[in-house]
Write a protein that holds these residues in place. Structure first.
Motif, short mmCIF file in Angstrom:
data_model
loop_
_atom_site.label_atom_id
_atom_site.label_comp_id
_atom_site.label_asym_id
_atom_site.label_seq_id
_atom_site.Cartn_x
_atom_site.Cartn_y
_atom_site.Cartn_z
N ALA A 139 0.85 -1.20 0.00
CA ALA A 139 0.00 0.00 0.00
C ALA A 139 0.88 1.24 0.00
CB ALA A 139 -0.93 0.01 1.21
N LEU A 140 0.30 2.35 -0.42
CA LEU A 140 1.01 3.64 -0.47
C LEU A 140 0.10 4.74 0.05
CD1 LEU A 140 3.55 5.26 -1.47
CD2 LEU A 140 2.28 5.60 -3.62
N PHE A 141 0.58 5.50 1.01
CA PHE A 141 -0.18 6.62 1.59
C PHE A 141 -0.02 7.84 0.69
CE2 PHE A 141 -0.38 9.84 5.28
CZ PHE A 141 -1.78 9.89 5.23
N VAL A 142 -1.14 8.44 0.30
CA VAL A 142 -1.14 9.63 -0.55
C VAL A 142 -2.04 10.69 0.07
CG1 VAL A 142 -0.61 8.38 -2.67
CG2 VAL A 142 -3.00 8.70 -2.00
N PRO A 143 -1.85 11.97 -0.31
CA PRO A 143 -2.62 13.04 0.35
C PRO A 143 -4.12 13.04 0.08
CG PRO A 143 -0.62 13.91 -0.66
CD PRO A 143 -0.78 12.51 -1.15
N GLY A 152 4.25 15.49 -6.64
CA GLY A 152 4.37 16.34 -5.45
C GLY A 152 3.62 15.79 -4.26
N GLY A 153 3.40 14.50 -4.25
CA GLY A 153 2.60 13.90 -3.18
C GLY A 153 3.39 13.33 -2.03
N THR A 154 4.72 13.41 -2.08
CA THR A 154 5.50 12.89 -0.96
C THR A 154 5.45 13.88 0.20
OG1 THR A 154 7.49 13.90 -1.93
CG2 THR A 154 7.09 11.58 -2.39
N MET A 155 5.45 13.34 1.40
CA MET A 155 5.41 14.16 2.62
C MET A 155 6.50 13.67 3.56
SD MET A 155 1.25 14.35 3.12
CE MET A 155 1.02 12.60 2.85
N ARG A 156 6.97 14.52 4.42
CA ARG A 156 8.09 14.17 5.28
C ARG A 156 7.60 13.48 6.56
NH1 ARG A 156 12.79 14.10 2.33
NH2 ARG A 156 12.73 15.81 0.85
N GLN A 157 7.31 14.23 7.62
CA GLN A 157 6.86 13.62 8.88
C GLN A 157 5.36 13.32 8.80
OE1 GLN A 157 9.28 16.27 8.98
NE2 GLN A 157 10.61 14.46 9.01
N ALA A 158 5.02 12.49 7.83
CA ALA A 158 3.61 12.19 7.55
C ALA A 158 2.99 11.27 8.59
CB ALA A 158 3.48 11.57 6.16
N GLY A 159 3.80 10.76 9.52
CA GLY A 159 3.26 9.91 10.57
C GLY A 159 2.21 10.59 11.42
N THR A 160 2.27 11.92 11.50
CA THR A 160 1.24 12.64 12.26
C THR A 160 -0.14 12.43 11.64
OG1 THR A 160 1.79 14.62 10.96
CG2 THR A 160 2.80 14.41 13.14
N LEU A 161 -0.19 12.36 10.31
CA LEU A 161 -1.45 12.11 9.61
C LEU A 161 -1.81 10.63 9.61
CD1 LEU A 161 -0.90 14.46 6.52
CD2 LEU A 161 -2.15 14.97 8.64
N ALA A 162 -0.80 9.79 9.42
CA ALA A 162 -1.04 8.35 9.41
C ALA A 162 -1.57 7.87 10.75
CB ALA A 162 0.25 7.61 9.05
#
Length: 564
Positions: free
Chosen positions: A266-270, A443-453
């Motif tokens: 799976a891949l997390f996207v915005p 442009g869909g990569t995010m850095r500290q995206a764990g806050t959203l995950a």
């Protein structure tokens, strides 16, 4: 493994007298349900709230050798005094008994379905109590702050001290018809409760009072706010850098979603739009490739033609039937022959559930046939699963079964689950690796995206098991709206969406404005029509208020019902 059953002694030293199938206890307290919830989390990692209604102390192991780890689980609201094993065995075959044969292979659908339909008021009270307790003590510190309980845990009495209204929930006196999901019944228990304030599970004098939201926003299921548990998870999330691939919370979310949907990766996207853009873009990686979709699909209408503009993919729209499906013969005819004049057909796209067709749920056998057809023709099947959680709930299957036929799925996390941001794409490892590269270009990569995950992971466990309630409340709402002069509900209502047509004498913009004055937020749809969407913030008092407001405003224009 589950602990051995002990139907008499409770985990906190509490005891209940057992007789020939029923104990002396006649009700269950809200504090006890809250205690059960955290017990289930500690002992079995079961975070879904409906499990609080099925405590270990009331369960019994199967006798069958081949199902030695299976159990009869017993609802503590339906049977507060518990049941003898023989009684549990005999009752486990009925859908309305509150007793189920549970095995880890079978999943928990029957359990969540039972609680959401028969004990909606208790579940809602428990949700609020759990959120308040987590706000005070934290997700991991809940019920573990004292030393007076078993194993250093706090007892039920300590929990009740923190609950302002420690309500008591009583069994139903008589089992009525099931509160069906996706049906057109006007006499469901929840519908009666909306009209009369009575019905459903009786809770006696201590019944918790459900408060109507200050603002009832039914424009979409995207409007929900993060729950206290989600906000806490975001604040405390362990993060890394997702571009480097080392954000542990994002990794956990992707692994959990892949497992949930039965895919390899799976891949997390915005957003869901980006999920469809990337997934179909990978299937159509040679520019000028073609994708088949519905003329009313979200991909075709509401995503700005991004697949053509950005991916060079050519759409081949086919007419959607009223149930959201495409005609199989038309699909077959739409696949291009091997001719230099034509684009190359690469993927068939279906939408599940179908938004513009009124939240219709595509039949499972239809999706399976489309998958089989696509494989025979050498093309892929992509599901726009913006509301795939609702589809699985309405179909009564696991999410994995709902998407089994698909090669790829875009799964929204911010609609049914109520997470603040994000979608995931699921598919094979090779496919997801290509999606990951294309995500970077978009442009869909995010850095500290764990806050959203972290919020999405919490939403999966917190809101996911209650999606049936969104359907049940929409069923109640549609039943009530159908009885109001000047309104016509598009039938059938199968999930959490309904289209409502207004009498030509009632202007839709006027109706939207007047409802807004009453703190009910709606959205006009095509023609003189409204789209209404339920979500986890729409409770039973909200349904009752919406019905009351519509009735008053329609009468204001058309006069009282039945008037000459």
């Amino acid at each position: 493994k589950n602990p051995r059953s002990n139907p008499v002694a409770g985990p906190r030293g509490m005891t209940r007298a057992m007789t020939d199938g029923a104990g002396s206890a006649n009700s269950t307290r809200l504090s006890e349900l809250l205690e059960n919830h955290f017990d289930q989390k500690r002992n079995h990692r079961r975070g879904a709230l409906p499990w609080a209604f099925f405590p270990d102390r009331l369960s019994h192991d199967f006798d069958e050798a081949d199902e030695k780890h299976g159990r009869f689980v017993v609802c503590c609201v339906c049977h507060p005094g518990g049941l003898q094993k023989s009684a549990a065995s005999s009752l486990s075959g009925g859908k309305q008994t509150g007793v189920f044969r549970y095995h880890w292979r079978t999943g928990q659908r029957s359990i969540t379905d039972h609680v959401s339909k028969k004990h909606a008021d208790a579940l809602e009270a428990l949700t609020k109590a759990r959120d308040e307790h987590v706000r005070k003590h934290g997700e991991n510190g809940a019920l573990a702050n004292g030393d007076d309980g078993v194993g250093g845990k706090r007892g039920a009495g300590d929990v009740s001290d923190e609950i302002d209204d420690d309500a008591r929930f009583f069994p139903l006196v008589k089992d009525g018809p099931a509160d069906g999901i996706g049906t057109d019944s006007d006499e469901t228990p929840a519908a009666k409760q909306a009209k009369t304030g009575r019905g459903g599970a009786r809770t006696g004098a201590g019944r918790p009072r459900q408060e109507c939201p200050d603002v009832i926003d039914m424009r979409s299921d995207t409007v929900t706010k993060p729950t206290p548990a989600m906000r806490r998870a975001m604040a405390e999330a362990e993060v890394g850098d997702d571009v480097f691939g080392d954000d542990p919370t994002v990794i956990k979310l992707e692994e959990e979603m892949a497992k949930t949907f039965g895919k390899a990766a799976a891949l997390f996207v915005p957003s869901g739009t980006m999920g469809n853009l990337i997934a179909v873009g990978v299937h159509c990686e040679v520019r000028g490739s073609e994708f088949i979709c519905g003329s009313l699909s979200h991909i075709h209408i509401y995503e700005q033609g991004g697949l053509a503009t950005l991916m060079g993919a050519h759409p081949r729209p086919l007419t959607n039937r009223t149930d959201g499906t495409l005609d199989m013969k038309e699909i077959a005819a739409a696949i291009r022959p091997d001719d230099q004049h034509f684009p190359v057909t690469k993927v068939l796209c279906l939408e599940q559930t179908h938004n513009k067709c009124g939240g219709r749920v595509l039949p499972l056998d239809y999706v399976d046939k489309c998958g089989e057809f696509a494989r025979e023709r050498g093309i892929a099947l992509h599901l726009d699963g913006a509301r795939i959680w609702n589809a699985a709930a309405a179909l009564g299957v696991t999410p994995a079964r709902a998407v089994e036929a698909a090669d790829s799925v875009s799964v929204c996390l911010s609609k049914a689950l109520g997470a603040p941001v994000g979608s995931v794409i699921v598919g094979t490892r090779e496919f997801i690796a290509k999606c990951r590269r294309l995500r970077k270009a978009c442009g869909g990569t995010m850095r500290q995206a764990g806050t959203l995950a972290a919020a999405a992971l919490t939403a999966h466990g917190e809101i996911g098991p209650m999606i049936h309630m969104d359907h049940s409340r929409m069923s109640d709402l549609a039943a009530g709206l159908s009885k109001i002069q000047g309104l016509k509900v598009q039938r059938p209502v199968q999930s959490n969406i309904a289209f409502v047509s207004l009498d030509e004498r009632i202007d839709v913009e006027w109706m939207v404005a007047e409802m807004r004055k009453r703190d009910v937020v709606l959205i006009p749809w095509v023609g003189n029509c409204l789209r209404l969407v339920t979500h986890h913030e729409i409770n039973q008092p909200a349904v009752a208020k919406v019905l009351r407001c519509f009735e008053e405003l329609c009468a204001q224009v058309l006069g009282p019902a039945g008037a000459a």
